[in-house]
Enzyme design. Structure first.
Site, PDB file in Angstrom:
ATOM      1  N   ASP A 185       0.827  -1.193  -0.202  1.00  0.00           N
ATOM      2  CA  ASP A 185      -0.021  -0.509  -0.414  1.00  0.00           C
ATOM      3  C   ASP A 185       1.171   1.468  -0.108  1.00  0.00           C
ATOM      4  OD1 ASP A 185      -2.582   1.984  -0.002  1.00  0.00           O
ATOM      5  OD2 ASP A 185      -3.347   0.299   1.686  1.00  0.00           O
ATOM      6  N   ASP A 256     -10.993   2.562  -3.397  1.00  0.00           N
ATOM      7  CA  ASP A 256     -11.335   0.704  -2.869  1.00  0.00           C
ATOM      8  C   ASP A 256     -13.200   0.766  -3.083  1.00  0.00           C
ATOM      9  OD1 ASP A 256      -8.636   1.505  -1.865  1.00  0.00           O
ATOM     10  OD2 ASP A 256      -9.795   1.110   0.007  1.00  0.00           O
TER      11      ASP A 256
END
Length: 441
Positions: A185, A256
């Site tokens: 990430d 997301d």
């Protein structure tokens, strides 16, 4: 990338869906619709960044889009060894593993808040009492692959130790644990002095990429960098996608997907939004390097059968990674049927390795076509609106060669028909009809 999955108005219109349809899905407000952008006209492969930025291309470890399971969208931080291994066993027991869903990835929150005295990451003993190497061994015993999560910044998105300053140390530890897949990430990465944000991310992900190669272990590398540039303008965003395609095997380009606690309407809005940005990026994908619009939600509460089938069909025609994020131990027969549809999976996993493109658009609908290895085409008729409608295209529009007739196989209903060129179906609200079209002599 931990941001609200409910889409805010983008700086660009990604794929033309009617404003009414998007509003109905909760995807944008009535005043937020942006002017339509042209579809990409340059279908060539992604171009690597030049000059000093050029780096060795990461090994091609994913000739087909990755498939598997990740805990994040359903469980978020409520994760432990029992949940991970329970879902892994469900993958095997359900037959999904045998159909290609073979990688189990543990997302954020698996570690303690502090490293040990040697600077190593430490699995949380309350969540993972036997450690992560044990989890990997158990997964491998089941014939599965082991995936893990980290972050290039100072902290992960949930404020656990990030890898900045420890890139080689951390990936060496993952290799020691026999990790097969790394999701990296990009939260909490400070811009380096004298560098732009984009250059900082480039150098960080390049360093991880090189560190992974040095381990000597083939670890699939999922890059999250583009998701942090989706709203920085297309020029920068696209540049980040280009170098991500050299640095890793797949890359998250944008927001997301929704999580389990959200309503069905928000989940559908999230699916349509992620579809829209991903569909516009087909010209960046090439065989073995995959655009990733995030997880499959089949099995989550609040979604209709048509909605989960639409996501599966759209992800397949876009050659997206098929990574489920739900509770597989409680998967309904209907959701299992969607995830396990061999014909739809075959479209996604086709060895030609091409992302399908939007070939026709109208007010509130899209038609996508994907060339397949044997000369067939997958054709998806997508109706994101709130009422059923008949959608029609042609074999010529879908890119098929001229033929006397064509065989149409509906990959969900399994019905087969013939046509001289017209491809049409009555598509339910929020539905997608996916055909495999075969030219006949």
């Amino acid at each position: 990338m931990r941001v609200s999955p409910v889409p805010r108005p983008p700086r660009r219109t990604l794929i033309v869906l009617s404003a009414a349809a998007l509003c109905a899905a909760g995807a944008l407000s009535a005043t937020a619709a942006a002017p339509a952008a042209a579809l990409p006209t340059a279908p060539g492969p992604a171009e690597p960044p030049g000059g000093a930025r050029a780096a060795a291309v990461y090994p091609n470890l994913t000739p087909k889009p990755p498939m598997g399971w990740n805990n994040w969208s359903y469980y978020m931080c409520d994760i432990n060894e029992k949940i991970v291994l329970g879902n892994a066993r469900a993958l095997v027991r359900s037959g999904l593993a045998a159909k290609g869903y073979d990688t189990v990835t543990v997302d954020d929150c698996w570690m303690l808040k502090k490293r040990d005295a040697k600077g190593n990451l430490v699995p949380d003993p309350a969540r993972f009492p036997h450690g992560m190497a044990y989890v990997g061994r158990r997964l491998h015993e089941m014939g599965l692959k082991f995936g893990i999560y980290e972050d290039v910044g100072t902290l992960t998105c949930e404020k656990y130790p990030g890898s900045l300053g420890h890139y080689q140390q951390d990936v060496d530890l993952f290799a020691q644990w026999k990790v097969d897949y790394l999701k990296m990430d990009g939260c909490n990465l400070p811009t380096a002095p004298g560098k732009t944000k984009e250059r900082t991310y480039h150098d960080a992900y390049r360093a991880v990429s090189q560190a992974l190669v040095k381990t000597g272990r083939p670890i699939v590398f999922s890059v999250s960098a583009p998701a942090y540039f989706q709203y920085d303008g297309d020029h920068v965003w696209h540049q980040v996608i280009r170098w991500s395609s050299e640095t890793g095997n797949l890359w998250r380009e944008g927001r997301d997907i929704a999580v389990e606690k959200h309503s069905g309407a928000k989940k559908w809005a999230s699916i349509t939004y992620n579809y829209a940005y991903n569909a516009k990026l087909a010209h960046f994908q090439r065989p073995g390097r995959w655009n990733d619009p995030d997880f499959l939600l089949a099995g989550d509460s609040g979604l209709s059968a048509q909605e989960i089938q639409s996501q599966m069909s759209l992800w397949a025609v876009m050659a997206a990674p098929l990574i489920s994020s739900t509770d597989l131990t409680k998967l309904s027969p209907a959701a299992l049927k969607v995830l396990g549809n061999r014909d739809v999976i075959a479209v996604d996993q086709d060895t030609k390795g091409v992302q399908g493109r939007v070939v026709q658009q109208g007010a509130g609908y899209d038609v996508l076509a994907k060339p397949l290895k044997n000369g067939d085409r997958a054709v998806a008729l997508f109706n994101p609106g709130g009422s059923a409608r008949t959608l029609t295209t042609t074999a010529k529009t879908a890119g098929l060669p001229k033929a006397g007739s064509y065989e149409l196989r509906d990959l969900v209903t399994k019905r087969t028909s013939r046509t001289t060129g017209k491809i049409s179906a009555r598509v339910p609200a929020h539905g997608t009809v996916l055909y495999r079209v075969h030219p006949l002599r």
